[in-house]
Design a protein around this motif. Structure first.
Motif: not given
Ligand SMILES: O=C([O-])C1=[NH+]CCC1
Length: 346
Positions: A47-50, A332-342
């Protein structure tokens, strides 16, 4: 403001590659060695990395290094490398960022004109020689962990690419090394996205067709990166010079010349008798930034594998001082990603 987490982070980059350094707000993970601490984080503390690397606090370009007390004798500090999808045992650009932050923030007293350190990493102990003046690190030379060839000229069938030949080597992580001409791509900024897409396809195929394990640590396994290379040539200053770019999952290029990737490449060049110990080698990135490298020694692993001990010298710059906090109501305590930049979903 009410935060349930408050983490101090020093922003930094080494020759263009971001390497943030966590300097406060996180206790050392349990473990007798850095590798055990890394494994704990990976399995029970991710969770720290996220929190720090995923959005909205991070991004696909972010690497974070957790500074921890040293575990190995004669070391002054340790660091654990967290990347967008991995915890590599070692990292050249991140080691230069960590050394620069430790010294320029005073966590370790700077000696001028040269400060010698030994730092603990999950991949082993590294030696650091920092040229210092007026309170700044003018350059950092990292002597990396032993690096070695696993396979030369291995065949790999890659969906959407075809059958290619690649070298497999370890430089602090396992690399599949591919001549960029084999996939018809020049190492240019304009080709960054195509290099990433091709590199990720090669990585998946190479991991399946060429499983690898470190002879001295079975916990270090599998190809982590694909490195595209241009042929070695004589540079303007008369030294051997090679450009490369390393694809970092899920979808970015190393903006630095990649210290571990260059270490793996030096092991291949040495195995092919294309470079000698002590010879200067200039490794250039897709941004044309440089690491000045050398083979410092030749050694042998426990199983008899011939290894080289490479060093790389570059520079890092501190870009900011940050507190990353978590509001208990943040969705978003552990963040999120979207494929547009990830590039691909995580
Ligand atoms: O310099 C290095 O070894 C690396 N930089 C980013 C990933 C690995």
């Amino acid at each position: 403001m009410k935060w349930s987490r408050d983490i101090s982070v020093v922003g930094c980059h080494a020759e263009g590659e971001v390497g943030r350094v966590i300097t406060g707000g996180v206790l050392p993970p349990p473990g007798e060695t850095l590798f055990e601490q890394k494994t704990h984080l990976q399995n029970q503390g991710d969770d720290l990395r996220r929190f720090l690397i995923k959005e909205p606090r991070g991004g696909a370009f972010v690497h974070c290094n957790l500074v921890v007390p040293p575990r190995s004798p004669e070391t002054q500090a340790g660091f654990i490398i967290m990347e967008p999808t991995d915890y590599p045992p070692m990292s050249g650009s991140n080691s230069i960022c960590v050394a620069t932050v430790l010294l320029e923030t005073g966590m370790i007293a700077m000696q001028e004109p040269v400060t010698h350190l030994k730092l603990d990493t999950p991949g082993g102990v590294i030696a650091v020689e920092a040229e210092c003046a007026d309170g700044k690190c003018r350059s950092v030379r990292t002597t990396n962990v032993p690096s070695f060839v696993v396979k030369l000229d291995a065949s790999c069938k890659v969906p959407g690419v075809g059958e290619i030949t690649l070298d497999i080597a370890y430089g602090g992580a396992f690399f599949a090394i591919v001549d960029a001409r084999a996939v018809g791509l020049d190492l240019t900024r304009e080709n960054a996205r195509r290099l990433v897409e091709t590199g990720e396809a090669i990585k998946e195929a190479a991991r399946q067709q060429h499983p690898v394990v470190h002879p001295e640590n079975p916990g270090i396994r599998d190809i982590t990166f694909v490195q595209f290379t241009e042929p070695v040539r004589e540079g303007a200053d008369g030294y051997k010079e090679g450009r490369n770019t390393v694809v970092i999952s899920p979808g970015k290029l190393d903006r630095s010349p990649c210290g571990t990737g260059t270490s793996a490449r030096l092991a291949v060049l040495s195995a092919r008798d294309e470079i000698k110990p002590g010879e200067t080698y200039v490794s250039r990135s897709i941004l044309d930034t440089r690491f000045i490298c050398r083979i410092e020694a030749v050694s042998t692993l426990d199983d008899g594998t011939v290894a080289i001990v490479p060093s790389l010298k570059g520079r890092a710059w501190i870009t900011g001082l940050h507190h990353y906090g978590l509001d208990p109501e943040d969705p978003f305590p552990e963040g999120y990603t979207l494929t547009d930049t990830w590039y691909r979903a995580l």
